[in-house]
Design an enzyme around this catalytic site. Structure first.
Site, PDB file in Angstrom:
ATOM      1  N   LYS A 192      -5.907   5.113 -44.255  1.00 29.18           N
ATOM      2  CA  LYS A 192      -6.623   3.841 -44.111  1.00 29.18           C
ATOM      3  C   LYS A 192      -6.591   3.080 -45.433  1.00 29.18           C
ATOM      4  O   LYS A 192      -6.794   3.671 -46.502  1.00 29.18           O
ATOM      5  CB  LYS A 192      -8.068   4.137 -43.708  1.00 29.18           C
ATOM      6  CG  LYS A 192      -8.921   2.899 -43.460  1.00 29.18           C
ATOM      7  CD  LYS A 192     -10.331   3.307 -43.019  1.00 29.18           C
ATOM      8  CE  LYS A 192     -11.169   2.118 -42.607  1.00 29.18           C
ATOM      9  NZ  LYS A 192     -12.464   2.499 -42.032  1.00 29.18           N
ATOM     10  N   SER A 233     -16.675   4.009 -37.426  1.00 29.28           N
ATOM     11  CA  SER A 233     -15.306   3.527 -37.645  1.00 29.28           C
ATOM     12  C   SER A 233     -14.183   4.528 -37.472  1.00 29.28           C
ATOM     13  O   SER A 233     -13.024   4.143 -37.420  1.00 29.28           O
ATOM     14  CB  SER A 233     -15.194   2.896 -39.030  1.00 29.28           C
ATOM     15  OG  SER A 233     -15.740   1.606 -38.981  1.00 29.28           O
ATOM     16  N   SER A 238     -13.705   0.387 -37.633  1.00 28.12           N
ATOM     17  CA  SER A 238     -12.838  -0.349 -38.515  1.00 28.12           C
ATOM     18  C   SER A 238     -11.498   0.327 -38.801  1.00 28.12           C
ATOM     19  O   SER A 238     -10.562  -0.346 -39.220  1.00 28.12           O
ATOM     20  CB  SER A 238     -13.550  -0.608 -39.851  1.00 28.12           C
ATOM     21  OG  SER A 238     -13.811   0.601 -40.518  1.00 28.12           O
TER      22      SER A 238
HETATM   23  N1  GLN Z   1     -18.962  -1.293 -36.693  1.00 25.40           N
HETATM   24  C1  GLN Z   1     -19.773  -0.776 -37.725  1.00 25.40           C
HETATM   25  C2  GLN Z   1     -20.026  -1.840 -38.770  1.00 25.40           C
HETATM   26  O1  GLN Z   1     -19.522  -2.891 -38.629  1.00 25.40           O
HETATM   27  C3  GLN Z   1     -19.147   0.437 -38.334  1.00 25.40           C
HETATM   28  C4  GLN Z   1     -18.286   0.199 -39.513  1.00 25.40           C
HETATM   29  C5  GLN Z   1     -17.788   1.466 -40.146  1.00 25.40           C
HETATM   30  O2  GLN Z   1     -18.078   2.557 -39.682  1.00 25.40           O
HETATM   31  N2  GLN Z   1     -17.084   1.315 -41.241  1.00 25.40           N
HETATM   32  O3  GLN Z   1     -20.729  -1.625 -39.711  1.00 25.40           O
END
Ligand code: GLN
Length: 476
Positions: free
Chosen positions: A78, A177, A153
């Site tokens: 990532k 994410s 994400s």
């Molecule tokens: N969707 C969640 C957020 O926007 C999770 C993001 C994540 O786990 N990095 O914070």
């Protein structure tokens, strides 16, 4: 034999039996990426030369006959995790040209194990998002239906594994994410216990919740990668003295909790059917299904979306155009220091990132701190206690990852609240610091649905073991 379809375990066997080399394997992936990724947009950068050099090095090691499971296996990282001398953009204009000066501990560990790095994968900007659409470099498309989101994400990591553009990948999970893209793309994703894996070299989103973990094709593969990543790291004071041991925990007799608060209005009936079917399979195999209550679940979203922006606003202060990142965009000479900040951050950061910095700064400001941040911390404790109580009665918890099927690209981008609501089943796990995984449980039409299995702290071995038994009976 299609090399890119192999699991880690199968590829390892092939390498061992000299059916192909790591260079063959790596080339097969690189070709496939060239062919398919223009459309999917899983990768932000492909490090072809480096990958081939690493594969050659792995092949030399393999010749000696002494090599581990990940040696010569191509993976994707990532783009919020540092790989030395490679760009690390966090999918933000702010870091478009930032080159990482060192390896994240997880990358160091993968390299020591001989894994081959194919490139860096797309993400929501600074990992803020659940659909992958907040990337400054365009969204990742879902390989199962390219009109839909891959989930975020870690969108690129989920899509890359699903489309056979990497044998496995690393993601990070602050509020879902790893699990969300795994669920949407029909692959396995493990969010480890907070502290089980070092965060050193991960671009911080919300430091008290962030964890790095594997996305893979099978539970067995996820287990292999997790074993390599986990453990104490002196560079991360929050990493725990924990040694992961693979163990057998029988599904038969396992007490599985199903939270009654999670099966209510708002859960898509198609998702519900697939999750209930998986629960039934576990019951048929001899598990005991127990209804549990997580009474504070309804406050999780409000609590998360205070704590996370607060921590993010502090973490992102360093991207000021001086210490890091894009600086005073060309053609707009800055008048003074404040002007440098305004111009750099104004141009460099996208709307969701700005929104979180604004909310976080507001919630932390004097006079509001007690009403928002402190209150949210107290609620966080209550959410933790809900799980503690639940784990007195059950060994693990089964529930959906997402309340809905992968949405159409652009369907929710104008509505941040609707976007946040999709995190309803994933965020409590991070607030409580628990391990959880997403296991492909079925499909509604073409669209995959993930079953979430939540365990007690440092019980990754239990949830992986049970997930593997369910994986066999579901045959996704
Ligand atoms: N969707 C969640 C957020 O926007 C999770 C993001 C994540 O786990 N990095 O914070």
């Amino acid at each position: 034999m299609n090399l890119t379809e192999l699991t880690i375990k199968q590829a390892h066997e092939g390498l061992k039996n000299k059916e192909f080399t790591s260079v063959d394997l790596t080339k097969a992936y690189l070709e496939k990426i060239k062919k398919l990724d223009k459309e999917i947009n899983a990768y932000l950068s492909v490090t072809e030369d480096l990958a081939l050099a690493q594969a050659e090095e792995a092949d030399r090691k393999i010749l000696t006959g002494e090599f581990g499971m990940l040696c010569g296996i191509p993976c994707a990282i990532k783009d919020a995790i540092l790989v030395e001398d490679q760009k690390c953009t966090a999918a933000s204009k702010m870091l478009e040209n930032y080159v990482a000066p060192y390896n994240a501990t997880v990358v160091k560990k993968l390299r020591e194990a001989g894994a081959v790095i194919l490139g860096k994968t797309n993400t929501d900007e600074f990992t803020m998002g659940g659909s992958g659409e907040n990337s400054a470099f365009g969204p990742t498309k879902n390989p199962h239906d390219k009109t839909r989101v891959a989930g975020g994400s870690s969108s690129g990591s989920g899509a890359a594994v699903a489309a056979n553009l990497a044998c496995f990948a690393l993601g990070s999970d602050t509020g879902g994410s790893i699990r969300m893209p795994s669920s949407n793309c029909g692959v396995v994703g493990l969010k480890p216990t907070y502290g089980a894996v070092s965060r050193y070299g991960l671009i911080a989103h919300a430091s008290s919740l962030d964890q790095i973990g594997p996305i893979a094709k099978t539970i067995e593969d996820a287990e292999i990668v997790f074993k390599t990543l986990s453990g104490k790291d002196k560079m991360d004071a929050t990493s725990a003295n924990f040694e992961f041991r693979i163990s057998n925990f029988e599904l038969k007799g396992c007490r599985i909790g199903v939270p009654k608060e999670y099966f209510v209005k708002g859960l898509d009936p198609k998702v519900e059917k697939i999750i209930k079917n998986a629960i039934k399979k576990a019951e048929d195999a001899g598990a005991e299904i127990i209804e549990i209550s997580l009474p504070n679940a309804e406050f999780a979203l409000a609590c998360y979306y205070i704590i996370v922006p607060c921590e993010a606003s502090a973490n992102l202060a360093r991207f000021d155009g001086i210490r890091y990142g894009l600086s005073g965009p060309k053609g707009y000479p800055a008048k003074d220091l404040l002007d440098v900040y305004l111009k750099s951050r104004g141009k460099g950061l996208g709307p969701e990132v700005k929104r979180r910095i604004l909310i976080g700064t507001y919630a932390l400001s004097s006079g509001y701190y007690d009403a928002y941040y402190k209150k949210a911390q107290e609620v966080r404790q209550l959410i933790r206690q809900d799980f503690e109580k639940a784990f007195e009665k059950v060994d693990m918890i089964f529930c959906p990852v997402s309340p809905v099927l992968p949405v159409k690209l652009g369907e929710k981008t104008d509505d941040p609240l609707a976007m946040y609501l999709m995190d309803i089943y994933t965020i409590s796990v991070n607030l409580a610091g628990l391990p959880a995984l997403s296991l492909p449980a079925g499909k509604a039409g073409d669209l995959p649905v993930g079953l979430q299995i939540i365990g007690n702290h440092f019980q990754e071995n239990k949830i992986l073991s049970v997930a593997e038994q369910i994986e066999k009976s579901i045959k996704f």
